[in-house]
Design a protein around this motif. Structure first.
Motif, PDB file in Angstrom:
ATOM      1  N   VAL A   1     -18.802 -10.367  -7.399  1.00  0.00           N
ATOM      2  CA  VAL A   1     -18.487  -9.137  -8.128  1.00  0.00           C
ATOM      3  C   VAL A   1     -16.993  -8.824  -7.996  1.00  0.00           C
ATOM      4  O   VAL A   1     -16.334  -8.444  -8.973  1.00  0.00           O
ATOM      5  CB  VAL A   1     -19.336  -7.960  -7.612  1.00  0.00           C
ATOM      6  CG1 VAL A   1     -18.897  -6.650  -8.274  1.00  0.00           C
ATOM      7  CG2 VAL A   1     -20.814  -8.214  -7.871  1.00  0.00           C
ATOM      8  N   LEU A   2     -16.441  -9.000  -6.810  1.00  0.00           N
ATOM      9  CA  LEU A   2     -15.020  -8.724  -6.603  1.00  0.00           C
ATOM     10  C   LEU A   2     -14.146  -9.643  -7.449  1.00  0.00           C
ATOM     11  O   LEU A   2     -13.134  -9.209  -8.016  1.00  0.00           O
ATOM     12  CB  LEU A   2     -14.666  -8.880  -5.123  1.00  0.00           C
ATOM     13  CG  LEU A   2     -15.203  -7.790  -4.198  1.00  0.00           C
ATOM     14  CD1 LEU A   2     -14.974  -8.166  -2.741  1.00  0.00           C
ATOM     15  CD2 LEU A   2     -14.552  -6.445  -4.501  1.00  0.00           C
ATOM     16  N   LEU A   3     -14.524 -10.905  -7.567  1.00  0.00           N
ATOM     17  CA  LEU A   3     -13.755 -11.831  -8.406  1.00  0.00           C
ATOM     18  C   LEU A   3     -13.866 -11.451  -9.881  1.00  0.00           C
ATOM     19  O   LEU A   3     -12.890 -11.568 -10.636  1.00  0.00           O
ATOM     20  CB  LEU A   3     -14.244 -13.256  -8.187  1.00  0.00           C
ATOM     21  CG  LEU A   3     -13.790 -13.917  -6.873  1.00  0.00           C
ATOM     22  CD1 LEU A   3     -14.537 -15.230  -6.650  1.00  0.00           C
ATOM     23  CD2 LEU A   3     -12.286 -14.161  -6.871  1.00  0.00           C
ATOM     24  N   ALA A   4     -15.030 -10.981 -10.284  1.00  0.00           N
ATOM     25  CA  ALA A   4     -15.192 -10.528 -11.670  1.00  0.00           C
ATOM     26  C   ALA A   4     -14.336  -9.296 -11.927  1.00  0.00           C
ATOM     27  O   ALA A   4     -13.692  -9.180 -12.986  1.00  0.00           O
ATOM     28  CB  ALA A   4     -16.660 -10.233 -11.959  1.00  0.00           C
ATOM     29  N   GLN A   5     -14.308  -8.370 -10.984  1.00  0.00           N
ATOM     30  CA  GLN A   5     -13.449  -7.197 -11.110  1.00  0.00           C
ATOM     31  C   GLN A   5     -11.981  -7.609 -11.195  1.00  0.00           C
ATOM     32  O   GLN A   5     -11.217  -7.091 -12.023  1.00  0.00           O
ATOM     33  CB  GLN A   5     -13.645  -6.263  -9.921  1.00  0.00           C
ATOM     34  CG  GLN A   5     -14.963  -5.529  -9.889  1.00  0.00           C
ATOM     35  CD  GLN A   5     -15.051  -4.583  -8.695  1.00  0.00           C
ATOM     36  OE1 GLN A   5     -14.292  -4.725  -7.731  1.00  0.00           O
ATOM     37  NE2 GLN A   5     -15.970  -3.648  -8.745  1.00  0.00           N
ATOM     38  N   ALA A   6     -11.589  -8.543 -10.339  1.00  0.00           N
ATOM     39  CA  ALA A   6     -10.198  -8.995 -10.319  1.00  0.00           C
ATOM     40  C   ALA A   6      -9.801  -9.608 -11.658  1.00  0.00           C
ATOM     41  O   ALA A   6      -8.704  -9.343 -12.171  1.00  0.00           O
ATOM     42  CB  ALA A   6     -10.004 -10.006  -9.187  1.00  0.00           C
ATOM     43  N   ALA A   7     -10.691 -10.406 -12.230  1.00  0.00           N
ATOM     44  CA  ALA A   7     -10.395 -11.034 -13.519  1.00  0.00           C
ATOM     45  C   ALA A   7     -10.232  -9.985 -14.611  1.00  0.00           C
ATOM     46  O   ALA A   7      -9.382 -10.125 -15.501  1.00  0.00           O
ATOM     47  CB  ALA A   7     -11.505 -12.011 -13.883  1.00  0.00           C
ATOM     48  N   ALA A   8     -11.034  -8.920 -14.550  1.00  0.00           N
ATOM     49  CA  ALA A   8     -10.964  -7.863 -15.560  1.00  0.00           C
ATOM     50  C   ALA A   8      -9.729  -6.983 -15.393  1.00  0.00           C
ATOM     51  O   ALA A   8      -9.207  -6.439 -16.361  1.00  0.00           O
ATOM     52  CB  ALA A   8     -12.224  -7.006 -15.488  1.00  0.00           C
ATOM     53  N   LEU A   9      -9.241  -6.853 -14.161  1.00  0.00           N
ATOM     54  CA  LEU A   9      -8.152  -5.914 -13.868  1.00  0.00           C
ATOM     55  C   LEU A   9      -6.770  -6.559 -13.866  1.00  0.00           C
ATOM     56  O   LEU A   9      -5.761  -5.881 -14.107  1.00  0.00           O
ATOM     57  CB  LEU A   9      -8.409  -5.264 -12.506  1.00  0.00           C
ATOM     58  CG  LEU A   9      -7.435  -4.196 -12.011  1.00  0.00           C
ATOM     59  CD1 LEU A   9      -7.353  -3.037 -12.994  1.00  0.00           C
ATOM     60  CD2 LEU A   9      -7.843  -3.700 -10.626  1.00  0.00           C
ATOM     61  N   ASN A  10      -6.688  -7.843 -13.625  1.00  0.00           N
ATOM     62  CA  ASN A  10      -5.402  -8.470 -13.312  1.00  0.00           C
ATOM     63  C   ASN A  10      -4.332  -8.273 -14.392  1.00  0.00           C
ATOM     64  O   ASN A  10      -3.205  -7.857 -14.090  1.00  0.00           O
ATOM     65  CB  ASN A  10      -5.587  -9.961 -13.035  1.00  0.00           C
ATOM     66  CG  ASN A  10      -4.308 -10.610 -12.537  1.00  0.00           C
ATOM     67  OD1 ASN A  10      -3.770 -10.225 -11.506  1.00  0.00           O
ATOM     68  ND2 ASN A  10      -3.816 -11.586 -13.281  1.00  0.00           N
ATOM     69  N   THR A  11      -4.660  -8.563 -15.640  1.00  0.00           N
ATOM     70  CA  THR A  11      -3.659  -8.454 -16.705  1.00  0.00           C
ATOM     71  C   THR A  11      -3.116  -7.033 -16.810  1.00  0.00           C
ATOM     72  O   THR A  11      -1.903  -6.814 -16.963  1.00  0.00           O
ATOM     73  CB  THR A  11      -4.249  -8.890 -18.054  1.00  0.00           C
ATOM     74  OG1 THR A  11      -4.653 -10.270 -17.968  1.00  0.00           O
ATOM     75  CG2 THR A  11      -3.232  -8.742 -19.169  1.00  0.00           C
ATOM     76  N   HIS A  12      -4.001  -6.061 -16.706  1.00  0.00           N
ATOM     77  CA  HIS A  12      -3.584  -4.654 -16.792  1.00  0.00           C
ATOM     78  C   HIS A  12      -2.692  -4.288 -15.613  1.00  0.00           C
ATOM     79  O   HIS A  12      -1.649  -3.636 -15.787  1.00  0.00           O
ATOM     80  CB  HIS A  12      -4.818  -3.769 -16.822  1.00  0.00           C
ATOM     81  CG  HIS A  12      -4.526  -2.305 -16.952  1.00  0.00           C
ATOM     82  ND1 HIS A  12      -3.745  -1.778 -17.965  1.00  0.00           N
ATOM     83  CD2 HIS A  12      -4.890  -1.237 -16.179  1.00  0.00           C
ATOM     84  CE1 HIS A  12      -3.643  -0.470 -17.822  1.00  0.00           C
ATOM     85  NE2 HIS A  12      -4.317  -0.128 -16.744  1.00  0.00           N
TER      86      HIS A  12
END
Length: 211
Positions: free
Chosen positions: A56-67
Motif C-alpha cells: 500500500v505504501l508503494l502504491a501511495q508513493a507512486a500516486a504522490l511522487n510526481t505531485h
C-alpha cells in the motif's frame, strides 16, 4: 518548527482557504497523536507512516511522487532541484528487513527528492519559507550539517533531511495526506561528492553495516 495547526486553521483570509485549513488542522492532529502513541511504545517520536503495509505504501508513493516533485521544484528558488524516483521495491524490502525489523511504517523515504544550494544561506532561506508553506508540512528533521552530528552515521555524508507531508487539496482528495516524504537539502560542494564513485562507496558502507 511548523506553526501550530489550530492557529493555521483560524488564520486570516488570504493565508489559506477554509478547504485547505480544516484538513490541514485535522492531519496535524491525527499525525501528532500517532507520534505521541509511538513515543509511548518505542521511546521515540520520529515520524512514521500511518500504515505498515509495504504494498500500500508503494502504491501511495507512486500516486504522490510526481505531485511532490512538482511542489518542491516550484519552491526551489535559489537552489537546484534534483527530482527523485520512488524507491524500488527491492531496495525497500532490503531496508525493511536490514534496518527496520519488518516494520514498514518506518519507511519514510519511498518518495524522496533533493534541493542543492550554493551555500548555507540558501538552505536557511528555503527552510524559513517552508515553515510558512500551506501545502507542505514538516513533521521531522535530521540536521547532519550540525557540528555536533556524528557523520559516521551517514558514511561521512552531510545534509539536512526533512520529513514532509503534502497537505493540499490533491493529497486530501486521494487520501495521500498522511504519507511521509523525504526532502533533502544539500550544499553544492558536498553534493559534488555524490558521483558514481561516491555512491559505490556508500553502497559498500551500507552493505557492511546492513543498512
Amino acid at each position: 518548527s511548523r506553526p501550530d495547526a489550530d492557529a493555521r486553521a483560524t488564520s486570516s483570509p488570504g493565508t489559506s482557504s477554509p478547504e485547505v485549513a480544516l484538513p490541514f488542522a485535522l492531519a496535524f492532529t491525527q499525525f501528532f497523536a500517532k507520534l505521541e502513541q509511538l513515543r509511548e511504545i518505542t521511546g521515540t517520536a520520529k515520524p512514521r507512516q500511518f500504515i505498515d503495509d509495504l504494498a500500500v505504501l508503494l502504491a501511495q508513493a507512486a500516486a504522490l511522487n510526481t505531485h511532490f516533485q512538482g511542489l518542491v521544484a516550484a519552491r526551489a528558488k535559489g537552489g537546484k532541484h534534483r527530482p527523485g524516483s520512488v524507491k524500488s521495491r527491492a531496495r525497500a524490502i532490503e531496508k525493511l528487513y536490514r534496518s527496520y525489523g519488518g516494520d514498514a511504517s518506518r519507511l519514510i523515504d519511498l518518495v524522496r527528492t533533493i534541493v542543492v544550494f550554493d551555500d548555507i544561506d540558501g538552505v536557511v532561506a528555503f527552510v524559513e519559507a517552508l515553515c510558512d508553506d500551506p501545502a507542505l508540512a514538516v513533521v521531522g528533521s535530521k540536521n547532519a550539517l550540525s557540528a555536533t552530528f556524528d557523520s559516521r552515521e551517514n558514511a561521512g555524508y552531510r545534509n539536512i533531511n526533512l520529513s514532509v507531508l503534502v497537505v493540499d487539496s490533491l493529497a486530501f482528495s486521494q487520501g495521500l495526506d498522511a504519507h511521509v516524504c523525504e526532502l533533502q537539502l544539500g550544499i553544492a560542494p558536498i553534493e559534488a561528492l555524490r558521483n558514481e564513485e561516491g555512491h559505490a562507496n556508500y553502497i559498500k558502507w551500507r552493505d557492511i553495516n546492513a543498512e
